[in-house]
Design an enzyme around this catalytic site. Structure first.
Site, PDB file in Angstrom:
ATOM      1  N   HIS A 128     -27.186  -9.934 -12.259  1.00 60.61           N
ATOM      2  CA  HIS A 128     -27.817 -11.148 -12.791  1.00 60.61           C
ATOM      3  C   HIS A 128     -27.550 -12.343 -11.881  1.00 60.61           C
ATOM      4  O   HIS A 128     -28.459 -12.842 -11.220  1.00 60.61           O
ATOM      5  CB  HIS A 128     -27.305 -11.435 -14.215  1.00 60.61           C
ATOM      6  CG  HIS A 128     -27.871 -12.689 -14.796  1.00 60.61           C
ATOM      7  ND1 HIS A 128     -27.092 -13.600 -15.490  1.00 60.61           N
ATOM      8  CD2 HIS A 128     -29.126 -13.191 -14.780  1.00 60.61           C
ATOM      9  CE1 HIS A 128     -27.871 -14.601 -15.874  1.00 60.61           C
ATOM     10  NE2 HIS A 128     -29.100 -14.370 -15.462  1.00 60.61           N
ATOM     11  N   HIS A 147     -22.249 -13.889 -18.617  1.00 54.26           N
ATOM     12  CA  HIS A 147     -23.286 -14.047 -19.643  1.00 54.26           C
ATOM     13  C   HIS A 147     -23.351 -12.818 -20.541  1.00 54.26           C
ATOM     14  O   HIS A 147     -24.364 -12.574 -21.189  1.00 54.26           O
ATOM     15  CB  HIS A 147     -24.648 -14.322 -18.985  1.00 54.26           C
ATOM     16  CG  HIS A 147     -24.610 -15.441 -17.986  1.00 54.26           C
ATOM     17  ND1 HIS A 147     -24.630 -15.233 -16.627  1.00 54.26           N
ATOM     18  CD2 HIS A 147     -24.501 -16.785 -18.167  1.00 54.26           C
ATOM     19  CE1 HIS A 147     -24.566 -16.402 -16.000  1.00 54.26           C
ATOM     20  NE2 HIS A 147     -24.479 -17.352 -16.907  1.00 54.26           N
TER      21      HIS A 147
HETATM   22  S1  FES Z   1     -23.802 -13.188 -13.984  1.00 48.67           S
HETATM   23 FE1  FES Z   1     -23.469 -11.383 -15.104  1.00 48.67          FE
HETATM   24  S2  FES Z   1     -24.598 -11.645 -16.879  1.00 48.67           S
HETATM   25 FE2  FES Z   1     -24.984 -13.436 -15.761  1.00 48.67          FE
END
Ligand code: FES
Length: 208
Positions: A128, A147
């Site tokens: 992500h 997150h």
């Molecule tokens: S950086 Fe891992 S869920 Fe957003």
């Protein structure tokens, strides 16, 4: 008498013709002269055009010398030994400069190696936004604390919770049954943060 007198007489018409002819000749002559003044001769003129001087220029070029040595291919690197692995206890490794980990999930997993096909390896960088993925033995998922996204490590690293729109990059492993050694051969997907796994890899590596 009358004939002699006739000879001496001047015919006024004839005289007019003579006078007129003389005047015409004079007029033509005058016209030539005048004409010469009205249409002056064109004289030849010599015009000299200066050509610009083009000076020779010497251009010196230099070929830059590469200062960065790029790795051209994935490397084969020992990352673990099956006999030292325990189900649910991951080991951290650095493969070609990338943080990763190897773990026994306890059940046959996609991409798994070893006698039970349960040894897998994954990038430790979240797909992500690059958070540090940590293994959860209760769910066999990689969990990102940034997150709260999760990847199923028994199913090719598919994101099952959260924001990622792509799978976690998995280490391609090779198992040597004669020694129990497990080798990493490369990643099956792009690691987060780079556009070329191999081209941007560093030479540092480590195994547990
Ligand atoms: S950086 Fe891992 S869920 Fe957003």
């Amino acid at each position: 008498m009358s004939k002699g007198n006739d000879k001496d007489k001047v015919d006024p018409n004839r005289r007019a013709i003579v006078v007129g002819g003389a005047a015409a000749v004079a007029g033509i002559a005058a016209g030539i002269v005048i004409g010469g003044n009205v249409f002056p001769k064109l004289e030849k003129q010599t015009v000299t055009v200066k050509q610009p001087i083009v000076e020779k220029q010497t251009v010196t070029t230099t070929t830059p010398t590469p200062t960065v040595t790029q790795v051209q291919a994935y490397q084969k690197q020992k990352v673990a030994n099956y006999n030292s692995l325990t189900v649910g206890s991951p080991v951290s490794v650095t493969y070609m400069g990338y943080p990763a980990y190897v773990v026994r999930t306890g059940k046959a997993s996609i991409g798994g190696v070893g006698p039970n096909g349960d040894v897998v390896g994954y990038s430790a960088v979240c797909a992500h936004m690059g958070g540090p993925v940590q293994y959860d033995p209760n769910t066999n998922c990689g969990v990102c604390p940034y997150h709260y996204s999760q990847y199923d490590l028994t199913k090719d690293g598919i994101p099952v919770i959260g924001h990622p729109n792509q799978y976690l990059a998995m280490l391609v492993l090779e198992y040597d049954s004669s020694t129990g050694d497990i080798y990493a051969l490369g990643f099956n997907r792009l690691v987060y943060g780079v556009y070329n796994n191999v081209g941007q890899a560093s030479s540092s590596s480590s195994s547990s």
